[in-house]
Design an enzyme around this catalytic site. Structure first.
Site, PDB file in Angstrom:
ATOM      1  N   SER A 117     -63.564  71.175 -55.360  1.00 51.22           N
ATOM      2  CA  SER A 117     -62.898  70.424 -56.426  1.00 51.22           C
ATOM      3  C   SER A 117     -63.381  70.948 -57.771  1.00 51.22           C
ATOM      4  O   SER A 117     -64.467  71.539 -57.868  1.00 51.22           O
ATOM      5  CB  SER A 117     -63.234  68.936 -56.301  1.00 51.22           C
ATOM      6  OG  SER A 117     -62.816  68.205 -57.437  1.00 51.22           O
TER       7      SER A 117
ATOM      8  N   TYR B 210     -68.101  61.117 -55.146  1.00 52.81           N
ATOM      9  CA  TYR B 210     -67.149  62.211 -54.924  1.00 52.81           C
ATOM     10  C   TYR B 210     -67.700  63.505 -55.520  1.00 52.81           C
ATOM     11  O   TYR B 210     -67.655  64.568 -54.887  1.00 52.81           O
ATOM     12  CB  TYR B 210     -65.807  61.858 -55.549  1.00 52.81           C
ATOM     13  CG  TYR B 210     -64.761  62.934 -55.379  1.00 52.81           C
ATOM     14  CD1 TYR B 210     -64.138  63.142 -54.150  1.00 52.81           C
ATOM     15  CD2 TYR B 210     -64.384  63.736 -56.449  1.00 52.81           C
ATOM     16  CE1 TYR B 210     -63.181  64.127 -53.984  1.00 52.81           C
ATOM     17  CE2 TYR B 210     -63.422  64.723 -56.302  1.00 52.81           C
ATOM     18  CZ  TYR B 210     -62.819  64.912 -55.063  1.00 52.81           C
ATOM     19  OH  TYR B 210     -61.871  65.889 -54.913  1.00 52.81           O
TER      20      TYR B 210
END
Length: 253
Positions: free
Chosen positions: A143, A156
């Site tokens: 990410s 996350y």
């Protein structure tokens, strides 16, 4: 182009039933690969594989289950005879909560799905590639949070930093054995997961796209799939340990 072809190759894709995973699965098959598609969404997974005919096999189940991980690799070998590539895309994103309000259960769930399951997938995939002795390519979906955290996403962000750690560690350990390990770092990609998250958070899609992409638009699942094809194919034969940002310029700013 010939170097992007995957004829005779076999790949595993996790998180294959929708969004980026579906686009990756379809793109690999279109390039000539046979694909073992894994997802816990049973009906969408079977619909996907049914549309791809003999080029795809479905393994339905939660990738946090070690038996599902083992079955994905066994299916590649038993049905298609080998394993050449894997794209590990199964993951979750949490709601936006600051660290001091994050529960143990939220943290543990994020790490189990985004890190522990990925580790088990990589381990099984690498073992199969080592046994065959033909090398291979593993692509992990990381990410932009792996490098540029967004506010109130501590678990996350931590999980996606761990994805990059696993990617780079494996890259240096297995390069001499012909196994390449890379990561894709998507920015804002127009998937059902993103749309649902924006709706839950009351976000204006146009504002999000303008803020997080220099192009002022969302990326498409196909743009991630094209990057995955490059990293799986021989076109990227001198590339390992790399984090490929497909993010509309977000990390450049």
């Amino acid at each position: 182009m010939e170097q992007f072809r995957m004829d005779g190759k076999v790949a595993i894709v996790t998180g294959a039933a929708g969004g980026m995973g579906e686009a990756i699965t379809r793109t690999l098959v279109a390039a000539g690969a046979r694909v073992v598609a894994c997802d816990r969404a049973v009906e969408p997974l079977r619909e996907l594989c049914g549309s791809l005919g003999d080029a795809a096999a479905d393994v339905a189940g939660d990738i946090t289950d070690p038996e599902v991980v083992a079955r994905s690799v066994a299916t590649a070998i038993d049905r298609f005879g080998r394993l050449d590539a894997a794209v590990n895309g199964a993951a979750i994103e949490n709601e936006m909560v600051p660290l001091h309000q994050t529960t143990d259960a939220d943290f543990d769930r994020m790490m189990e799905i985004n890190v522990s399951a990925l580790f088990r997938c990589m381990r099984a995939q690498i073992n199969a590639m080592l046994d065959a002795g033909n090398g291979g390519s593993i692509v992990n979906i990381a990410s932009t949070n792996s490098f540029k955290p967004q506010h109130n996403q501590p678990t996350y962000t931590a999980s996606k930093h761990a994805v990059m750690g696993l990617t780079r560690s494996a890259a240096i350990d297995y390069a001499a054995l012909g196994i390449r390990v890379n990561a894709i770092c998507p920015g804002v990609i127009d998937t059902p997961m993103l749309r649902a998250a924006m709706e839950r958070r009351g976000r204006d899609p146009q504002e999000v796209a303008k803020r997080l992409s220099k192009f002022g638009r969302f990326g498409t699942p196909q743009e991630i799939a094209d990057a995955a094809l490059w990293l799986c194919s021989g076109a990227s034969s001198f590339t390992t340990g790399h984090a490929l940002a497909v993010d509309g310029g977000m990390l450049a700013s």
